[in-house]
Write an enzyme that holds these catalytic residues in place. Structure first.
Site, PDB file in Angstrom:
ATOM      1  N   GLN A 115       0.838  -1.202   0.000  1.00 38.85           N
ATOM      2  CA  GLN A 115       0.000   0.000   0.000  1.00 38.85           C
ATOM      3  C   GLN A 115       0.873   1.252   0.000  1.00 38.85           C
ATOM      4  O   GLN A 115       1.505   1.570   1.009  1.00 38.85           O
ATOM      5  CB  GLN A 115      -0.867  -0.034   1.267  1.00 38.85           C
ATOM      6  CG  GLN A 115      -1.809   1.114   1.445  1.00 38.85           C
ATOM      7  CD  GLN A 115      -2.486   1.045   2.824  1.00 38.85           C
ATOM      8  OE1 GLN A 115      -1.973   0.433   3.742  1.00 38.85           O
ATOM      9  NE2 GLN A 115      -3.620   1.681   2.960  1.00 38.85           N
ATOM     10  N   GLU A 233      -9.207  -1.423   6.011  1.00 39.83           N
ATOM     11  CA  GLU A 233      -7.954  -1.651   6.736  1.00 39.83           C
ATOM     12  C   GLU A 233      -8.219  -1.684   8.240  1.00 39.83           C
ATOM     13  O   GLU A 233      -7.698  -2.522   8.962  1.00 39.83           O
ATOM     14  CB  GLU A 233      -6.958  -0.531   6.401  1.00 39.83           C
ATOM     15  CG  GLU A 233      -5.618  -0.683   7.113  1.00 39.83           C
ATOM     16  CD  GLU A 233      -4.588   0.364   6.668  1.00 39.83           C
ATOM     17  OE1 GLU A 233      -4.999   1.440   6.196  1.00 39.83           O
ATOM     18  OE2 GLU A 233      -3.388   0.085   6.798  1.00 39.83           O
TER      19      GLU A 233
HETATM   20  C1  LIG Z   1       3.834  -0.933  11.477  1.00 43.58           C
HETATM   21  C2  LIG Z   1       3.363   0.107  10.497  1.00 43.58           C
HETATM   22  C3  LIG Z   1       3.014  -0.270   9.216  1.00 43.58           C
HETATM   23  C4  LIG Z   1       2.581   0.690   8.282  1.00 43.58           C
HETATM   24  N1  LIG Z   1       2.298   0.264   7.009  1.00 43.58           N
HETATM   25  C5  LIG Z   1       1.940   1.173   6.080  1.00 43.58           C
HETATM   26  C6  LIG Z   1       1.736   0.766   4.713  1.00 43.58           C
HETATM   27  O1  LIG Z   1       1.866  -0.411   4.363  1.00 43.58           O
HETATM   28  N2  LIG Z   1       1.420   1.699   3.802  1.00 43.58           N
HETATM   29  C7  LIG Z   1       1.256   3.006   4.139  1.00 43.58           C
HETATM   30  O2  LIG Z   1       0.918   3.794   3.258  1.00 43.58           O
HETATM   31  N3  LIG Z   1       1.454   3.441   5.419  1.00 43.58           N
HETATM   32  C8  LIG Z   1       1.808   2.546   6.384  1.00 43.58           C
HETATM   33  N4  LIG Z   1       2.038   2.962   7.686  1.00 43.58           N
HETATM   34  C9  LIG Z   1       1.976   4.404   7.976  1.00 43.58           C
HETATM   35  C10 LIG Z   1       0.867   4.855   8.894  1.00 43.58           C
HETATM   36  O3  LIG Z   1      -0.374   4.820   8.230  1.00 43.58           O
HETATM   37  C11 LIG Z   1       1.251   6.276   9.351  1.00 43.58           C
HETATM   38  O4  LIG Z   1       2.430   6.170  10.121  1.00 43.58           O
HETATM   39  C12 LIG Z   1       0.158   6.925  10.179  1.00 43.58           C
HETATM   40  O5  LIG Z   1      -0.951   7.231   9.371  1.00 43.58           O
HETATM   41  C13 LIG Z   1       0.648   8.190  10.900  1.00 43.58           C
HETATM   42  O6  LIG Z   1       1.223   9.087  10.024  1.00 43.58           O
HETATM   43  P1  LIG Z   1       2.652   9.746  10.317  1.00 43.58           P
HETATM   44  O7  LIG Z   1       3.592   8.653  10.702  1.00 43.58           O
HETATM   45  O8  LIG Z   1       2.991  10.611   9.140  1.00 43.58           O
HETATM   46  O9  LIG Z   1       2.453  10.651  11.601  1.00 43.58           O
HETATM   47  P2  LIG Z   1       1.983  12.180  11.652  1.00 43.58           P
HETATM   48  O10 LIG Z   1       0.771  12.344  10.800  1.00 43.58           O
HETATM   49  O11 LIG Z   1       3.153  13.049  11.378  1.00 43.58           O
HETATM   50  O12 LIG Z   1       1.542  12.310  13.161  1.00 43.58           O
HETATM   51  C14 LIG Z   1       2.484  12.514  14.227  1.00 43.58           C
HETATM   52  C15 LIG Z   1       1.683  12.563  15.536  1.00 43.58           C
HETATM   53  O13 LIG Z   1       0.772  13.680  15.524  1.00 43.58           O
HETATM   54  C16 LIG Z   1      -0.561  13.223  15.750  1.00 43.58           C
HETATM   55  N5  LIG Z   1      -1.504  13.999  14.936  1.00 43.58           N
HETATM   56  C17 LIG Z   1      -1.355  14.323  13.623  1.00 43.58           C
HETATM   57  N6  LIG Z   1      -2.440  15.020  13.201  1.00 43.58           N
HETATM   58  C18 LIG Z   1      -3.288  15.110  14.270  1.00 43.58           C
HETATM   59  C19 LIG Z   1      -4.572  15.702  14.475  1.00 43.58           C
HETATM   60  N7  LIG Z   1      -5.222  16.321  13.476  1.00 43.58           N
HETATM   61  N8  LIG Z   1      -5.141  15.591  15.698  1.00 43.58           N
HETATM   62  C20 LIG Z   1      -4.498  14.958  16.720  1.00 43.58           C
HETATM   63  N9  LIG Z   1      -3.276  14.380  16.594  1.00 43.58           N
HETATM   64  C21 LIG Z   1      -2.686  14.454  15.395  1.00 43.58           C
HETATM   65  C22 LIG Z   1      -0.554  11.774  15.315  1.00 43.58           C
HETATM   66  O14 LIG Z   1      -1.574  11.033  15.909  1.00 43.58           O
HETATM   67  C23 LIG Z   1       0.828  11.319  15.760  1.00 43.58           C
HETATM   68  O15 LIG Z   1       0.825  10.972  17.118  1.00 43.58           O
HETATM   69  C24 LIG Z   1       2.473   2.043   8.649  1.00 43.58           C
HETATM   70  C25 LIG Z   1       2.820   2.438   9.950  1.00 43.58           C
HETATM   71  C26 LIG Z   1       3.258   1.486  10.866  1.00 43.58           C
HETATM   72  C27 LIG Z   1       3.622   1.938  12.257  1.00 43.58           C
END
Ligand SMILES: Cc1cc2nc3c(=O)[nH]c(=O)nc-3n(C[C@H](O)[C@H](O)[C@H](O)COP(=O)(O)OP(=O)(O)OC[C@H]3O[C@@H](n4cnc5c(N)ncnc54)[C@H](O)[C@@H]3O)c2cc1C
Length: 395
Positions: A115, A233
């Site tokens: 994905q 998902e």
């Molecule tokens: C084990 C694992 C597997 C994954 N596999 C995939 C995959 O196969 N494909 C894929 O596309 N993605 C994948 N991901 C990515 C995952 O979907 C993202 O890490 C997740 O959506 C968070 O985005 P970010 O890491 O950019 O954090 P950010 O969006 O930068 O967030 C950082 C922090 O701020 C908080 N935050 C951000 N915005 C808000 C808001 N509006 N209100 C309150 N809090 C907020 C978040 O909750 C978080 O604690 C995976 C992640 C993990 C850990």
């Protein structure tokens, strides 16, 4: 188990499948191919696409009969994204040609999927993806960077969300594609996790060409398609079907097996987590039954939220029961696993892996926002980029 008297046709179909393909002697992918052809892969999918157009709840009957006969199932660990997300999205939005081409090898796990959604600047705010897809004749040329792509190193195909129009607000300018991961211009680099494993990756796309027939849904409607994938998902990541199937089962088993770990205090705690896990499982079951009325709704976020919290608490509790096992971590060598595992290795691995449960598939903070706004109807967050063309949003 459901009353099979009510389902003579399904039982007959399963019996015919087992008679023509003995699970003990048939190669698993061949068996799964025959199961797909018999419409027993996903009974709620249309006929000719692995299903029979029945209600979703009847899949349980098929699964139980096949399990009883010792038949192999599709490898959920290796192909969770294909089975749990790409397939239902393709059935909801894909073309006939796409469904014929991709669904069968996806179910037999001959094709593994990943994905390509998250980016360095677009995780929680997925609609902010900056990877560009620019039309060129009957192809699209894609440039950008994705991150946290689970299983990209094993994948044959990917689902991708890319920006096709920067002159409209962020949700309106996205389009959804299928990408062949062996195409030129795709570079995959491992990212190591807290467990030591590199289950996920950075993926760089440079001038990758995608034929327009691999577009899923209309141009500019990628957000609608992606929402279907994400809701599926959350159901896929959430609680399993069977009682004591997950982390709680491992802890309960330990408790039963080893009297030396038992105290009155931790007995009370175990009971509390057992009950909470069971409530989440039953809520998930209700949600799955609710899916029969359509695609999963925002309520799937509540289940995913509860699942992540419990997985972290229960794996922590498991370490308290057997602290010496938690301290002896099995291996810190970097491994490129074949599939994601929440339950593999030992209590130390499970404790560390559960940390990702509250991030993957959307963080718990975002799940709370969804529940607050879309289930409870509370006032929405302030969204300063609302209505502004993507190209004018400060980045
Ligand atoms: C084990 C694992 C597997 C994954 N596999 C995939 C995959 O196969 N494909 C894929 O596309 N993605 C994948 N991901 C990515 C995952 O979907 C993202 O890490 C997740 O959506 C968070 O985005 P970010 O890491 O950019 O954090 P950010 O969006 O930068 O967030 C950082 C922090 O701020 C908080 N935050 C951000 N915005 C808000 C808001 N509006 N209100 C309150 N809090 C907020 C978040 O909750 C978080 O604690 C995976 C992640 C993990 C850990």
């Amino acid at each position: 188990m459901p009353d099979q008297q009510q389902s003579p046709d399904l039982r007959q179909r399963v019996d015919e499948l087992l008679a023509s393909h003995d699970p003990a002697t048939t190669e698993p992918s061949e068996f799964l191919g025959a199961r797909f052809d018999a419409g027993l892969a996903w009974v709620h999918f249309p006929e000719g696409k692995g299903g029979l157009g029945l209600s979703r709840g009847r899949q349980e009957e098929v699964d139980a009969l096949l399990e009883e006969a010792g038949a192999p199932g599709p490898d959920l660990g290796r192909n969770s994204i294909g089975l749990g997300m790409a397939a239902p999205t393709m059935v909801a939005f894909g073309t006939e040609e796409m469904q014929q081409r991709y669904l069968r090898p996806l179910f037999t796990c001959t094709d593994i999927w990943c994905q390509l959604f998250s980016e360095p600047g677009a995780g929680s705010d997925l609609a902010a993806v900056a990877t560009r897809a620019v039309p060129d004749g009957d192809e699209w040329v894609v440039d950008g960077q994705k991150v946290w792509t689970s299983g990209a190193h094993n994948a044959d195909f990917a689902i991708l969300v890319a920006r096709t129009d920067t002159s409209v607000p962020k949700h309106a300018g996205l389009t959804y594609f299928i990408v062949d991961m062996t195409d030129p211009g795709i570079e995959i680099r491992p990212l190591r996790q807290i467990t030591g494993e590199a289950e996920f990756n950075e993926v760089f796309l440079s001038g990758v060409r995608i034929h327009d027939r691999n577009r899923v849904g209309a141009v500019g409607e990628g957000w609608k398609v992606a929402t279907t994938t994400l809701n599926n998902e959350r159901v896929a990541i959430g609680a399993g079907n069977d009682r004591e199937a997950g982390q709680i089962g491992l802890v309960a088993e330990r408790w039963r097996r080893d009297p030396s770990v038992r105290t009155a205090g931790n007995h009370t705690e175990l009971m509390q987590w057992w009950v909470e896990t069971e409530v989440t499982r039953l809520a998930g079951e209700r949600l799955r039954q609710g899916l029969e009325a359509g695609q999963p709704g925002p309520e799937s976020s509540a289940m995913k939220l509860a699942f992540a919290h419990q997985a972290q608490q229960v794996t922590g509790f498991a370490l308290e029961l057997a602290p010496e096992e938690g301290l002896t971590y099995h291996d810190w060598t970097m491994v490129r696993p074949e599939g994601g595992s929440f339950l593999g290795h030992g209590p130390g691995f499970r404790y560390l892996r559960a940390k990702g449960n509250s991030i993957e598939g959307g963080t718990s903070e975002i799940m709370r926002n969804i529940v607050a706004e879309r289930v409870l109807g509370l006032p929405p967050e302030h969204r300063p980029d609302k209505g502004i063309p993507f190209k004018d949003v400060p980045r």
